[in-house]
Design a protein around this motif. Structure first.
Motif, short mmCIF file in Angstrom:
data_model
loop_
_atom_site.label_atom_id
_atom_site.label_comp_id
_atom_site.label_asym_id
_atom_site.label_seq_id
_atom_site.Cartn_x
_atom_site.Cartn_y
_atom_site.Cartn_z
N GLU A 163 0.84 -1.20 0.00
CA GLU A 163 0.00 0.00 0.00
C GLU A 163 0.87 1.25 0.00
OE1 GLU A 163 -3.00 0.16 3.02
OE2 GLU A 163 -3.46 -1.99 2.86
N LEU A 164 0.48 2.23 -0.79
CA LEU A 164 1.18 3.51 -0.89
C LEU A 164 0.21 4.62 -0.51
CD1 LEU A 164 3.51 5.37 -1.72
CD2 LEU A 164 2.73 5.13 -4.10
N ASN A 165 0.55 5.33 0.58
CA ASN A 165 -0.32 6.40 1.08
C ASN A 165 -1.75 5.92 1.29
OD1 ASN A 165 1.74 8.32 1.19
ND2 ASN A 165 1.44 8.91 -0.94
N GLY A 166 -1.85 4.72 1.85
CA GLY A 166 -3.15 4.19 2.22
C GLY A 166 -3.92 3.50 1.12
N LYS A 167 -3.34 3.39 -0.09
CA LYS A 167 -4.04 2.77 -1.21
C LYS A 167 -3.26 1.56 -1.72
CE LYS A 167 -6.05 7.17 -2.74
NZ LYS A 167 -6.16 8.13 -3.87
N THR A 168 -3.99 0.46 -1.98
CA THR A 168 -3.35 -0.74 -2.50
C THR A 168 -2.79 -0.48 -3.90
OG1 THR A 168 -4.90 -2.13 -1.27
CG2 THR A 168 -3.70 -3.17 -3.09
N ILE A 169 -1.53 -0.88 -4.12
CA ILE A 169 -0.89 -0.62 -5.42
C ILE A 169 -1.20 -1.74 -6.40
CG2 ILE A 169 0.96 0.74 -4.38
CD1 ILE A 169 2.78 -1.72 -4.70
N PHE A 231 6.43 7.37 -3.88
CA PHE A 231 6.95 6.37 -2.95
C PHE A 231 8.15 6.91 -2.17
CE2 PHE A 231 10.29 3.09 -2.45
CZ PHE A 231 9.71 2.37 -1.41
N LEU A 232 9.10 7.52 -2.89
CA LEU A 232 10.29 8.05 -2.23
C LEU A 232 9.94 9.17 -1.24
CD1 LEU A 232 12.84 8.12 -5.19
CD2 LEU A 232 12.99 6.72 -3.11
N LYS A 233 9.01 10.01 -1.61
CA LYS A 233 8.60 11.10 -0.71
C LYS A 233 8.00 10.53 0.56
CE LYS A 233 5.74 15.26 -0.47
NZ LYS A 233 4.79 16.15 -1.20
N ALA A 234 7.15 9.50 0.41
CA ALA A 234 6.53 8.88 1.58
C ALA A 234 7.57 8.19 2.46
CB ALA A 234 5.46 7.88 1.14
N LEU A 235 8.54 7.52 1.83
CA LEU A 235 9.59 6.83 2.59
C LEU A 235 10.43 7.83 3.38
CD1 LEU A 235 10.80 3.97 3.05
CD2 LEU A 235 12.42 4.50 1.19
N GLN A 236 10.78 8.93 2.75
CA GLN A 236 11.60 9.95 3.42
C GLN A 236 10.87 10.66 4.54
OE1 GLN A 236 12.64 12.01 -0.28
NE2 GLN A 236 14.80 11.54 0.08
N SER A 237 9.55 10.67 4.51
CA SER A 237 8.78 11.37 5.55
C SER A 237 8.41 10.45 6.72
CB SER A 237 7.50 11.97 4.95
OG SER A 237 6.63 10.96 4.49
N THR A 238 8.80 9.18 6.66
CA THR A 238 8.49 8.22 7.73
C THR A 238 9.08 8.67 9.06
OG1 THR A 238 8.34 6.32 6.24
CG2 THR A 238 8.88 5.86 8.53
N THR A 239 8.27 8.54 10.11
CA THR A 239 8.76 8.85 11.46
C THR A 239 8.49 7.72 12.45
OG1 THR A 239 6.69 10.01 11.94
CG2 THR A 239 8.56 11.35 11.20
N THR A 240 7.45 6.92 12.23
CA THR A 240 7.12 5.84 13.15
C THR A 240 6.79 4.57 12.37
OG1 THR A 240 4.78 6.46 13.22
CG2 THR A 240 6.24 7.41 14.90
N TYR A 241 6.68 3.46 13.08
CA TYR A 241 6.40 2.19 12.42
C TYR A 241 5.69 1.24 13.38
CZ TYR A 241 9.98 -0.11 15.20
OH TYR A 241 10.69 -0.63 16.25
N THR A 242 5.03 0.24 12.80
CA THR A 242 4.49 -0.89 13.56
C THR A 242 4.76 -2.15 12.75
OG1 THR A 242 2.29 -0.66 12.58
CG2 THR A 242 2.68 0.44 14.70
N SER A 251 4.64 5.10 9.02
CA SER A 251 3.70 6.22 9.13
C SER A 251 4.45 7.54 9.25
CB SER A 251 2.78 6.02 10.34
OG SER A 251 2.09 4.79 10.25
N ASN A 252 3.74 8.62 8.96
CA ASN A 252 4.29 9.97 9.10
C ASN A 252 3.25 10.87 9.74
OD1 ASN A 252 2.49 10.87 6.98
ND2 ASN A 252 3.93 9.96 5.52
N SER A 253 3.59 12.14 9.90
CA SER A 253 2.70 13.07 10.59
C SER A 253 1.40 13.30 9.83
CB SER A 253 3.41 14.41 10.80
OG SER A 253 3.86 14.94 9.56
N ASP A 254 1.39 13.03 8.53
CA ASP A 254 0.17 13.19 7.74
C ASP A 254 -0.79 12.02 7.90
OD1 ASP A 254 1.11 15.58 6.73
OD2 ASP A 254 2.07 14.64 5.01
N GLY A 255 -0.31 10.94 8.50
CA GLY A 255 -1.16 9.78 8.71
C GLY A 255 -1.39 8.94 7.47
N SER A 256 -0.53 9.09 6.46
CA SER A 256 -0.66 8.31 5.22
C SER A 256 0.41 7.24 5.20
CB SER A 256 -0.50 9.23 4.00
OG SER A 256 -1.49 10.23 4.01
N PRO A 257 0.06 5.99 5.47
CA PRO A 257 1.08 4.96 5.68
C PRO A 257 1.56 4.28 4.40
CG PRO A 257 -1.07 4.03 6.11
CD PRO A 257 -1.29 5.49 5.77
N LEU A 258 2.75 3.71 4.52
CA LEU A 258 3.25 2.73 3.57
C LEU A 258 3.12 1.37 4.24
CD1 LEU A 258 6.61 4.42 2.46
CD2 LEU A 258 4.59 4.13 1.03
#
Length: 264
Positions: A163-169, A231-242, A251-258
């Motif tokens: 999933e990229l920014n909450g959407k299945t690729i 994808f790269l923008k989302a990866l670089q903005s990552t701050t937390t994970y589960t 996940s990042n501050s925008d709440g849009s996960p990979l």
């Protein structure tokens, strides 16, 4: 307010009970382990839930922090106290633990400043300063050394994007192969594929924090419609994970996960 209770363990026969004074380290501005301790604890720290370790020399001391407790080992005693949330500086990556009881004062400061242990020449990423006052002692014992966070071993694997920014690729997003990352927690490095180009970079890990930094890619031209940039923008903005059910969620501050799936 009730004081935290310390469990004070008397010296083992293998540790000399000498008066603690101070420890020396060279600040390049973090500590390595003594060889005898390092071999044993490399295999046990993660299973014991330890997420930060530090140590110093002259005299030798060791600090271990888990979600449940903080343990300080000195030549005289071992101090064990329940974990307490650190105080974080507003303008720098500095965390302070302040633990005071009727019999002991323990102040720990962890600074994100590179540190070199004189005894072993091992470089760490954090400088650690400890102030310890026991019983009726009039003076503080000052311990200086270096430390590091222990990267979550569960990250050490190959992960393919689902999933990229909450959407299945699907194949309209990445026509050749789906993006993937291969994480090495021993070196805090990663390699991977963006869906168009090869990539590599470094991990920055602290308790509850994960960042992908220094990302470099090859320069192949991507097909029209590729979501490599997204994808790269989302990866670089990552701050937390589960991690759960063989899935890694970044996940990042925008709440849009990979969302990645573990592959063997």
């Amino acid at each position: 307010m009730r004081n935290l209770a310390f469990l004070i363990i008397s010296c083992s026969m293998t540790i000399a009970c000498n008066k603690v004074k101070s420890s020396d380290h060279t600040t390049k501005e973090n500590v390595s382990k003594s060889p005898a301790v390092e071999n044993k604890e490399n295999n046990t720290d993660l299973t014991e839930g330890i997420y930060f370790t530090a140590n110093g020399t002259e005299p030798f001391w060791k600090l271990k922090i888990t979600d449940e407790r903080i343990t300080l080992i000195t030549p005289e005693q071992t101090f064990v106290t329940p974990h307490t949330e650190p105080i974080k500086a507003a303008d720098a990556n500095v965390k302070s633990y302040k633990i005071h009881t009727e019999s002991t004062e323990l102040n720990i400061q962890i600074k994100h400043v590179e540190c070199l242990n004189q005894a072993s020449d091992k470089q760490s990423n954090y400088t650690v300063d400890i102030e310890l006052k026991k019983g009726l002692d009039k003076d503080l014992t000052i311990l200086k050394g270096c430390g590091d966070y222990i990267t979550d071993y569960r990250l050490h694997d190959i992960w393919i994007l689902e999933e990229l920014n909450g959407k299945t690729i699907d194949r309209s997003d990445f026509k050749n192969e789906f993006p993937r990352i291969e994480i090495n927690t021993k070196t805090n490095q990663f390699i991977g594929f963006t869906g168009c180009n090869q990539m590599n970079g470094s991990l920055f890990f602290e308790k509850g924090l994960l960042r992908f930094s220094q990302i470099m890619t090859t320069k192949m031209m991507c097909e029209s419609g590729s979501k490599e940039t997204e994808f790269l923008k989302a990866l670089q903005s990552t701050t937390t994970y589960t991690i759960a059910d063989n899935r890694l969620v970044l996940s990042n501050s925008d709440g849009s996960p990979l969302v990645f799936k573990k592959i063997d």
